[in-house]
Design an enzyme around this catalytic site. Structure first.
Site, short mmCIF file in Angstrom:
data_model
loop_
_atom_site.label_atom_id
_atom_site.label_comp_id
_atom_site.label_asym_id
_atom_site.label_seq_id
_atom_site.Cartn_x
_atom_site.Cartn_y
_atom_site.Cartn_z
N SER A 99 0.83 -1.14 0.18
CA SER A 99 -0.05 0.00 -0.14
C SER A 99 0.93 1.26 0.03
O SER A 99 1.95 1.15 0.39
CB SER A 99 -0.89 -0.21 1.11
OG SER A 99 -1.55 1.30 1.55
N TYR B 124 -1.40 -0.83 10.56
CA TYR B 124 -1.56 -1.25 9.19
C TYR B 124 -0.45 -0.96 8.23
O TYR B 124 -0.05 -1.53 7.39
CB TYR B 124 -2.97 -0.40 8.71
CG TYR B 124 -3.25 -0.86 7.21
CD1 TYR B 124 -3.54 -2.20 6.65
CD2 TYR B 124 -3.58 0.32 6.46
CE1 TYR B 124 -3.61 -2.27 5.48
CE2 TYR B 124 -3.62 0.01 4.83
CZ TYR B 124 -3.80 -1.25 4.44
OH TYR B 124 -3.97 -1.39 3.34
P1 NAP Z 1 -11.61 -6.16 0.24
O1 NAP Z 1 -12.43 -5.91 -0.95
O2 NAP Z 1 -12.10 -6.10 1.38
O3 NAP Z 1 -10.82 -7.60 -0.21
C1 NAP Z 1 -10.42 -8.33 0.86
C2 NAP Z 1 -10.09 -9.57 0.55
O4 NAP Z 1 -9.37 -10.31 1.37
C3 NAP Z 1 -11.33 -10.50 0.37
O5 NAP Z 1 -11.40 -11.10 -0.72
C4 NAP Z 1 -11.44 -11.07 1.60
O6 NAP Z 1 -12.37 -12.04 1.44
C5 NAP Z 1 -10.09 -11.41 2.04
N1 NAP Z 1 -9.99 -11.69 3.33
C6 NAP Z 1 -10.03 -10.81 4.27
N2 NAP Z 1 -9.94 -11.45 5.49
C7 NAP Z 1 -9.49 -12.61 5.32
C8 NAP Z 1 -8.97 -13.89 6.07
N3 NAP Z 1 -8.97 -13.77 7.46
N4 NAP Z 1 -8.82 -14.82 5.42
C9 NAP Z 1 -8.79 -15.03 3.87
N5 NAP Z 1 -9.09 -14.00 3.27
C10 NAP Z 1 -9.37 -12.77 3.72
O7 NAP Z 1 -10.32 -5.01 0.06
P2 NAP Z 1 -9.31 -4.77 -1.10
O8 NAP Z 1 -9.18 -3.31 -1.33
O9 NAP Z 1 -9.53 -5.51 -2.48
O10 NAP Z 1 -7.89 -5.38 -0.47
C11 NAP Z 1 -7.11 -6.28 -0.92
C12 NAP Z 1 -5.78 -5.69 -0.68
O11 NAP Z 1 -5.46 -4.42 -1.08
C13 NAP Z 1 -5.32 -5.67 0.74
O12 NAP Z 1 -4.18 -6.22 1.07
C14 NAP Z 1 -5.33 -4.20 1.06
O13 NAP Z 1 -4.79 -4.04 2.38
C15 NAP Z 1 -4.84 -3.83 -0.14
N6 NAP Z 1 -4.89 -2.37 -0.22
C16 NAP Z 1 -6.08 -1.85 -0.45
C17 NAP Z 1 -6.42 -0.44 -0.64
C18 NAP Z 1 -7.70 0.19 -0.56
O14 NAP Z 1 -7.74 1.55 -0.80
N7 NAP Z 1 -8.69 -0.53 -0.96
C19 NAP Z 1 -5.19 0.40 -0.74
C20 NAP Z 1 -3.88 -0.21 -0.67
C21 NAP Z 1 -3.78 -1.37 -0.51
P3 NAP Z 1 -13.24 -12.91 2.50
O15 NAP Z 1 -14.20 -11.92 3.38
O16 NAP Z 1 -14.16 -13.73 1.92
O17 NAP Z 1 -12.41 -13.68 3.34
#
Ligand code: NAP
Length: 270
Positions: free
Chosen positions: A143, A156
Site C-alpha cells: 500500500s 496497518y
Molecule cells: P476487500 O474488497 O475487502 O478484499 C479483501 C479480500 O481479503 C477479500 O477477498 C476477503 O475475503 C479477503 N480476506 C479478508 N480477511 C481474510 C481472512 N481472514 N482470510 C482469508 N481472506 C481474507 O479489499 P481490497 O481493497 O480488495 O483489499 C485487497 C488488498 O489491497 C489488501 O491487502 C489491502 O490491504 C490492499 N490495499 C487496499 C487499498 C484500498 O484502498 N482498497 C489500498 C492499498 C492496499 P473474505 O472476506 O471472503 O475472506
C-alpha cells in the site's frame, strides 16, 4: 492438482472481492488457471463459475481463513505440492483507520496475522519451488501507506511496509534465479476494504480514489515492464527512484565501529 497448461496456475488470496477478484478476472483472461482463496465460499464459487464460463480456464476455490493456522498450513501444502503453480498473488488483507490508542489490540494482532504472518508463510512455501524450477512470479499487495506512516493506522501501515521490505529483500535474494517479484502500492481504491476498516470510501475525496479495475490493470502493466515496485497513482516514476536511491545512499554508513561525532559524550564537569 491443477496441471500446467499455458501460463500455469496463479493462486490468488483474497479473491472473493475487490482487488483480488479483479486479479482473478485479468489473470484468467491472460491464460492462467486459478486457485482462488478467501473465507466467503459463495462469492468465490460465483466468481469461479463466471470466469470458467467466460475464459474456459480451470478454476479451483479453497475456502480458508488466513488468520487460522491450520487453514494457512493447507494453502502452504498446496503451494509446495502443486508444481503447476507459477504465480502467487498475496492480496488478502485488512486495514484499520483508528489511531493506536483508539484501537482494539486483538484486532490489530489479527491484522498482523493476515497481512504479515500468512503472507510470509505462503511466500516461504512457494518460493523454493520457483527457485528449483527457475520460474515463478510473486505479487505482493502492499500500500502507499508503506511510504506514509502518518496516514491511517500505524499498525496497518507497518504491515504494508513489511510487505514492501520483504519483497525488496526477496528480490535481492532470488531475483536472479528466475523468480519475478513485485510489490504493488495502491493508493485509495474503491473496494469493501474501506467499510471494513471503518471509513466508507465515499468519505474520501473522489479525486484520490481509483477503481479496482484501473489499479489492477496498471499494476499488471508494471509487472509486464519488470517493475519491482509499482505505485499505480504516481505520475513520475523518477520520484520513486530518487526516494529509493536516497535510501540506498545511507547503506554504507548505517553500521560503524564508533558512534557518529554528534553523539560524542560531553565530558562531565566537576
Ligand atoms: P476487500 O474488497 O475487502 O478484499 C479483501 C479480500 O481479503 C477479500 O477477498 C476477503 O475475503 C479477503 N480476506 C479478508 N480477511 C481474510 C481472512 N481472514 N482470510 C482469508 N481472506 C481474507 O479489499 P481490497 O481493497 O480488495 O483489499 C485487497 C488488498 O489491497 C489488501 O491487502 C489491502 O490491504 C490492499 N490495499 C487496499 C487499498 C484500498 O484502498 N482498497 C489500498 C492499498 C492496499 P473474505 O472476506 O471472503 O475472506
Amino acid at each position: 492438482m491443477a496441471t500446467q497448461t499455458g501460463k500455469g496456475t496463479a493462486l490468488v488470496t483474497g479473491a472473493s472481492s475487490g482487488i483480488g477478484a479483479v486479479y482473478a478476472d485479468r489473470l484468467a483472461r491472460r491464460g492462467y488457471d486459478l486457485i482462488l482463496v478467501a473465507r466467503d465460499a459463495a462469492r468465490l464459487n460465483a466468481l469461479a463459475e463466471r470466469l470458467t464460463t467466460q475464459t474456459g480456464r480451470r478454476i479451483d476455490t479453497i475456502t480458508a481463513d488466513l488468520t487460522v493456522k491450520a487453514d494457512v498450513r493447507r494453502i502452504e501444502e498446496r503451494l509446495r505440492a502443486d508444481t503447476g503453480i507459477t504465480m502467487l498473488v498475496n492480496n488478502a488483507g485488512v486495514g484499520a483507520t483508528a489511531s493506536l490508542i483508539d484501537s482494539d489490540v486483538d484486532a490489530l494482532e489479527t491484522m498482523i496475522d493476515l497481512n504479515v504472518t500468512a503472507l510470509t508463510r505462503l511466500t516461504a512455501a512457494v518460493v523454493p519451488g520457483f527457485v528449483a524450477r527457475g520460474n515463478g512470479i510473486v505479487i505482493n499487495i502492499s500500500s502507499i501507506v508503506a511510504l506514509s506512516p502518518e496516514t491511517l493506522n500505524g499498525t496497518y501501515s507497518g504491515t504494508k511496509a513489511y510487505v514492501l521490505n520483504l519483497t525488496q529483500s526477496l528480490h535481492h535474494e532470488v531475483g536472479d534465479k528466475g523468480v519475478q517479484l513485485q510489490a504493488v502500492l495502491p493508493g485509495a481504491t474503491s473496494t469493501a476494504f474501506w467499510d471494513r476498516a471503518g471509513l466508507p470510501v465515499e468519505h474520501l475525496p473522489s479525486q484520490i480514489v481509483m477503481s479496482a479495475e484501473d489499479m489492477v490493470d496498471a499494476a499488471l502493466a508494471g509487472l509486464d515492464q519488470g517493475e519491482l515496485v509499482t505505485i499505480p497513482s504516481l505520475p513520475d516514476a523518477a520520484d520513486w527512484e530518487r526516494f529509493n536511491n536516497a535510501r540506498q545512499h545511507l547503506q554504507p554508513n548505517l553500521s560503524h565501529k564508533l558512534p557518529a561525532a554528534r553523539y560524542k559524550r560531553v565530558a562531565a564537569t566537576a
